[in-house]
Structures are given as C-alpha cells and as structure tokens.
Write an enzyme that holds these catalytic residues in place. Structure first.
Site, mmCIF file in Angstrom:
data_model
loop_
_atom_site.group_PDB
_atom_site.id
_atom_site.type_symbol
_atom_site.label_atom_id
_atom_site.label_comp_id
_atom_site.label_asym_id
_atom_site.label_seq_id
_atom_site.Cartn_x
_atom_site.Cartn_y
_atom_site.Cartn_z
ATOM 1 N N ARG A 15 -7.708 -3.821 -6.774
ATOM 2 C CA ARG A 15 -8.818 -4.672 -7.211
ATOM 3 C C ARG A 15 -10.184 -4.140 -6.781
ATOM 4 N NH1 ARG A 15 -7.654 -10.565 -5.599
ATOM 5 N NH2 ARG A 15 -5.814 -9.842 -4.482
ATOM 6 N N LYS A 22 -9.019 1.421 -0.113
ATOM 7 C CA LYS A 22 -9.760 0.197 0.245
ATOM 8 C C LYS A 22 -10.246 0.220 1.686
ATOM 9 C CE LYS A 22 -7.459 -3.754 0.745
ATOM 10 N NZ LYS A 22 -6.762 -4.994 0.353
ATOM 11 N N GLY A 78 6.886 -5.207 1.454
ATOM 12 C CA GLY A 78 6.529 -6.390 2.233
ATOM 13 C C GLY A 78 6.044 -6.071 3.635
ATOM 14 N N ASN A 230 -10.245 -7.824 -0.649
ATOM 15 C CA ASN A 230 -9.401 -7.359 -1.754
ATOM 16 C C ASN A 230 -10.227 -6.771 -2.889
ATOM 17 O OD1 ASN A 230 -6.720 -8.038 -0.872
ATOM 18 N ND2 ASN A 230 -7.384 -10.164 -0.989
ATOM 19 N N LYS A 353 -39.776 17.798 7.676
ATOM 20 C CA LYS A 353 -38.361 18.182 7.763
ATOM 21 C C LYS A 353 -38.212 19.318 8.749
ATOM 22 C CE LYS A 353 -36.521 21.432 6.019
ATOM 23 N NZ LYS A 353 -36.064 22.608 5.300
ATOM 24 N N TYR A 368 -46.800 18.021 3.401
ATOM 25 C CA TYR A 368 -45.406 18.385 3.614
ATOM 26 C C TYR A 368 -45.351 19.417 4.720
ATOM 27 C CZ TYR A 368 -40.938 20.652 3.340
ATOM 28 O OH TYR A 368 -39.727 21.170 3.690
ATOM 29 N N ALA A 382 -55.546 16.352 4.814
ATOM 30 C CA ALA A 382 -54.866 15.778 3.649
ATOM 31 C C ALA A 382 -54.360 16.878 2.725
ATOM 32 C CB ALA A 382 -55.835 14.880 2.890
ATOM 33 N N ASN A 388 -42.597 26.760 2.819
ATOM 34 C CA ASN A 388 -41.521 27.330 3.635
ATOM 35 C C ASN A 388 -40.472 28.047 2.803
ATOM 36 O OD1 ASN A 388 -40.804 24.863 2.527
ATOM 37 N ND2 ASN A 388 -39.379 24.366 4.173
HETATM 38 C C1 UD1 Z 1 0.686 -12.311 4.203
HETATM 39 C C2 UD1 Z 1 1.576 -13.314 4.920
HETATM 40 C C3 UD1 Z 1 1.029 -14.742 4.683
HETATM 41 C C4 UD1 Z 1 -0.423 -14.828 5.137
HETATM 42 C C5 UD1 Z 1 -1.245 -13.778 4.430
HETATM 43 C C6 UD1 Z 1 -2.632 -13.746 4.985
HETATM 44 C C7 UD1 Z 1 3.785 -12.317 4.888
HETATM 45 C C8 UD1 Z 1 5.126 -12.330 4.240
HETATM 46 N N1 UD1 Z 1 2.919 -13.202 4.402
HETATM 47 O O1 UD1 Z 1 0.768 -12.576 2.817
HETATM 48 O O2 UD1 Z 1 1.811 -15.673 5.430
HETATM 49 O O3 UD1 Z 1 -0.921 -16.114 4.865
HETATM 50 O O4 UD1 Z 1 -0.665 -12.462 4.654
HETATM 51 O O5 UD1 Z 1 -3.407 -12.852 4.270
HETATM 52 O O6 UD1 Z 1 3.564 -11.565 5.791
HETATM 53 N N2 UD1 Z 1 0.978 -4.665 3.390
HETATM 54 C C9 UD1 Z 1 1.535 -3.444 3.552
HETATM 55 N N3 UD1 Z 1 2.732 -3.187 2.988
HETATM 56 C C10 UD1 Z 1 3.393 -4.116 2.262
HETATM 57 C C11 UD1 Z 1 2.812 -5.371 2.106
HETATM 58 C C12 UD1 Z 1 1.602 -5.630 2.677
HETATM 59 O O7 UD1 Z 1 0.966 -2.571 4.232
HETATM 60 O O8 UD1 Z 1 4.492 -3.801 1.790
HETATM 61 C C13 UD1 Z 1 -0.313 -4.943 4.045
HETATM 62 C C14 UD1 Z 1 -1.452 -5.151 3.077
HETATM 63 O O9 UD1 Z 1 -2.124 -3.921 2.835
HETATM 64 C C15 UD1 Z 1 -2.341 -6.103 3.842
HETATM 65 C C16 UD1 Z 1 -1.357 -6.937 4.645
HETATM 66 O O10 UD1 Z 1 -0.184 -6.169 4.725
HETATM 67 O O11 UD1 Z 1 -3.171 -5.434 4.757
HETATM 68 C C17 UD1 Z 1 -1.060 -8.289 4.006
HETATM 69 O O12 UD1 Z 1 -0.573 -8.106 2.713
HETATM 70 P P1 UD1 Z 1 -0.855 -9.165 1.564
HETATM 71 O O13 UD1 Z 1 -0.097 -8.739 0.369
HETATM 72 O O14 UD1 Z 1 -2.306 -9.395 1.484
HETATM 73 O O15 UD1 Z 1 -0.274 -10.504 2.180
HETATM 74 P P2 UD1 Z 1 0.948 -11.391 1.751
HETATM 75 O O16 UD1 Z 1 2.226 -10.673 2.039
HETATM 76 O O17 UD1 Z 1 0.729 -11.968 0.445
#
Ligand code: UD1
Length: 459
Positions: A15, A22, A78, A230, A353, A368, A382, A388
């Site tokens: 985004r 980012k 995740g 984001n 400079k 300058y 002036a 240079n």
């Molecule tokens: C997560 C939390 C949620 C919380 C929210 C706050 C979990 C399952 N959920 O949500 O409870 O309210 O953050 O913002 O943890 N990232 C990785 N690898 C991944 C997934 C995420 O590095 O596979 C990193 C992202 O870059 C970011 C952070 O983890 O810095 C959070 O990821 P994001 O997708 O924003 O959060 P959620 O999992 O939706």
C-alpha cells in the site's frame, strides 16, 4: 536479564506503492524501522533480529549492515511464523524476547519499560500491550475473564459478533519468557480460516500451561503509540506525531518555537537554550544549533553545525558550519564544506561551497565563493565570483588574505591568490596572483601600483 528483540519487517508494504521497502521510508529523519530499533536499544536489547522478506533482505541489510541480524521469512505465514524464524538467533541466548513491529515507530520508551517491569514482577510467560481503539476494526480483540485477567486475543476474522464489539485491542508488541517461547510456538496450529500461524495464540497456550497469571498486560494511555504505517497517509500522520513530540521536548528544554505547525525538526537535531525557531524552519539530519540563535523564517538546515548567537533567515544550509555570531540571509545558500567563522556576515543571495570565510569577513550581496580560503575581515563586494571551475574540467582554489577588499563584480579566476590587504577594483577580472597590498583593476586585471599597508588600516 538478557533481552533479545525480534522486529517484524517481512510485510510487503504494497500500500506504500513504492520501490523502497516500507520500513526504510524516512520519517522524522530516520528510516521507520530505526525508530523501532532505537527503542529496542533504549530498553537494553542485547541482540536485535530483523525478520525480512526475500525481496527486502538486500536493501534493508545494505541500509544497516552489521548492526542487526537478519532472518528471511520466505513465505508470509503469519506473525507466529515470522517470530519463529528468529529462533536460531535467540534460542538459549537470551532470557526474554521482545517482539516489535518494524513499521510502528511511536511506542514510547516508558511504555516498554512498563511492559518489561510487569512481566518480570509477575513472572508471566508473556506480557502483551493493549489499547482502546475506536473503532476496533482490524485488531485482535482482548477477551478478559470476570476478574479482568486476559483470557485470549481473538483475531477479527475469528471473532463472534459479541467479541467484535470489544474495544480493547491487541497493539501487537509483546514480551515473552525466552525459555518458554520457542516450544510454545511449536504448538501454534495454522488458523482454520487463513492458514496463518498467529502469534496471539500464545496467550491461550500460556494459560493452558500455567493457568491464570500466565499472561500479563499493559494498556497504553495514549493510543497514538499504537499507530503503525501501512500507506503514505499514515506515514504523514506518524511523522506529524514524532515532530510534535520533538518540538515539545525542545520547548520544554528552552527553545522558542513560534509556530509549531510550520516547524519540522528531525529526531537527532540538538538545539541550545534561548534559540528561537521562526515559522517555516526545517532542521534535518545531525544538525546542531547553539544557544541564542534565531533561525528562520523559511530556512532549511541539514547536517550542519551552527554556533551560538547565529542568525539564519530565508536560507538553505547543508553540511556546513557557522561559528559564533555568524549570520546569513536573506536568501543565502551554504553548501557542503562551507565554514563561516566568527561574526561572518553573508547577506542577500550569497552562495558558499567548500570554502572558509575568516572571522569578521563580510559578503553582503550576490556572490559565489567556492573552493576558497578567505582570511579575516575581508570585504567581498557585491557580485564577486570565484571562477573555480575551469575549462580543463577541474576545480581550483582561490585564496584571499586578511583585510583584502574585493571590489564589486570581481571575477577571481582560480587558481589565484590575492594577498593580504590587497584591493581589486570594481569589475576586475583577476587571472594572476596579487601580492600583499597590491591594488589591481581592469580586465584582465593587472597590478598598477602598490600601496603601503598601514597598521591602522587593519585595526
Ligand atoms: C496483528 C495481530 C493483532 C493485532 C495487530 C495490531 C496476530 C495474529 N494478530 O494483526 O492481534 O491487533 O497485529 O496491528 O498477530 N508480519 C510478518 N510476517 C507475517 C505476518 C506479519 O513479518 O507473516 C509483520 C508485518 O510486517 C507487521 C506485523 O507483522 O509488521 C503485523 O502484521 P499485520 O498483518 O499488520 O497484523 P495482523 O496479523 O493482521
């Protein structure tokens, strides 16, 4: 207690619509993620591990080099999966593991210290950070039991309609017992709805193993601390908050800021007491400004050292140095390597400079000066130009001795030396050295006579 920190930075950042990862986007003078790693350092991190993606490993590691360890999360499975990638770096090496988000730069040092204290005193397996969100959309909801203890974090997509109405949410930062974390992560199962390994499942695992008291929590009083980036709208919001915090700290420390809404100061800038920042002032990078200066209006200063009692108005100063009482503007430009010694005055439309102007030297209008060394109490008329850059494509130096008087519109073709107390007439084109006390006029200028230097002239 030894502390390891995992910074999650494997998000795609799509985004942002940017070719830059980012977490490398600059805000308040630092890449986003550096605000986060500084926080980790401030609470005593022994080891900082950045979890990055395959695409972002090269630019992120190029930006920070050996300051951190990097691990790659090859698939975005995740937050639990992301933290697990740091296992080899931290398991058995630290007593506690703190998880921070790489694009959330606003958490305060005091809040993290509170988080550390709460877990240590309660001996909980984990301590989480919550806040009241209105609306709570998108966040994991905090489910508490009748005694107020945390029972679970339920992700929005898994929440019941009743749970969705809960406004206390998970901020994301969490602290874990380092001996417990890694085996607990092994027990996290992929979520049935999206296949992700949720870090937040550790709450229920902890409670199952240790019962009530396994999970400690702090609630942020200032929900701004929970803001993350984001997109570029949030980048601007976060930048505004960091700026407001910096200005507030400066004002409390004795700096006057006439209009905080039009003043922007990077995190590492230092300013002495009784200095005033006028509207439209932008101070960047590793700039330091002494006491009793007046900066602005409408001035940009970057990576420069400004001494006490200096004045800068409507000007741009980059990688330059000004000493006690020096002043420039309106409409001056100091570029890399410009050095104005004490009480130098550089007025309208001047540019300097890679040059030193000695104490008390005056350069009032339209000049300058590049690649030059100029002595003390020189008058630069002036329109004076140091030529240079010569036809051979090289830069050459100009030297002007103390007390020289350079007439208006003099062209000093480098390399050239103008002696102490020498004079050039208005419009001279100086192609040859002028000895001490020489008076030169014309085009090209030639020495027409010598004047006797009198002591009193220079005093
Ligand atoms: C997560 C939390 C949620 C919380 C929210 C706050 C979990 C399952 N959920 O949500 O409870 O309210 O953050 O913002 O943890 N990232 C990785 N690898 C991944 C997934 C995420 O590095 O596979 C990193 C992202 O870059 C970011 C952070 O983890 O810095 C959070 O990821 P994001 O997708 O924003 O959060 P959620 O999992 O939706």
């Amino acid at each position: 207690m030894t502390l390891g920190v995992v910074v999650l930075a494997a998000g795609q950042g799509t985004r942002m619509r940017s070719s830059l990862p980012k977490v490398l986007h600059p805000v308040a003078g630092l890449p986003l993620v550096e605000h986060v790693t500084r926080l980790a350092d401030a609470v005593g991190a022994q080891q900082i591990v950045l979890v990055v993606s395959e695409d972002t490993l090269a630019p992120i590691s190029a930006a920070f080099g050996h300051r951190y360890r990097y691990v790659v999360q090859h698939e975005r499975l995740g937050t639990g999966h992301a933290v697990a990638q740091a296992r080899a770096e931290l398991e058995g090496k630290v007593d506690e593991v703190l998880v921070l988000y790489g694009a959330d730069p606003l958490m305060r040092h005091e809040s993290l210290l509170e988080l550390l204290a709460v877990r240590r005193t309660s001996n909980a397996k984990a301590a989480i950070v919550t806040f009241q969100a209105d609306p709570p959309t998108g966040y994991g909801r905090i489910v508490r039991d009748e005694h107020g203890a945390v029972q679970a974090i339920v992700e929005e997509r898994n929440a019941s309609p009743e749970q969705r109405r809960i406004t206390e949410v998970n901020q994301g930062v969490a602290l874990y017992d380092g001996a417990w974390l890694w085996n607990a992560l092994d027990q996290v199962q992929p979520n049935s709805l999206n296949g992700e390994y949720y870090l937040t499942d550790l709450v229920e695992i902890g409670l199952r193993e240790q019962g009530a008291g396994a999970i400690a929590a702090i609630q942020l009083r200032d929900p701004d601390e929970a803001l993350g980036v984001n997109d570029r709208i949030q980048l601007a919001q976060v930048g505004a908050i960091l700026n407001a915090r910096k200005l507030r700290a400066l004002m409390l420390a004795g700096v006057s800021i006439v209009d905080p809404t039009s003043t922007f100061v990077d995190q590492d800038v230092q300013i002495g007491i009784d200095t005033t920042l006028l509207p439209g002032t932008i101070l960047k990078g590793r700039t330091t400004i002494g006491a009793n200066c007046t900066i602005g209006p409408n001035s940009l200063i970057e990576d420069s050292q400004i001494g006490e009692h200096c004045k800068i108005s409507y000007s741009v100063v980059e990688q330059a140095r000004m000493e006690l009482g020096a002043n420039i503007g309106p409409y001056g430009h100091l570029r890399r390597g410009a050095h104005l010694m004490e009480h130098v005055h550089m007025g309208n439309f001047g540019e300097v400079k890679n040059a030193t102007l000695g104490p008390g030297t005056k350069m009032g209008h339209f000049s300058y000066i590049g690649d030059a060394t100029i002595g003390e109490n020189v008058n630069i008329g002036a329109g004076t130009i140091t030529c240079n850059f010569t036809a051979d494509g090289k830069k050459h130096r100009t030297e002007i001795g103390a007390n020289a008087f350079i007439g208006s519109d003099s062209m000093l073709r480098a390399p050239v030396k103008i002696g102490e107390g020498a004079i050039t007439g208005a419009g001279s084109v100086v192609t040859k050295d002028i000895p001490d006390g020489g008076v030169a006029v014309g085009m090209p200028a030639r020495v027409i006579r010598h004047r006797k230097l009198e002591q009193s002239e220079n005093e």
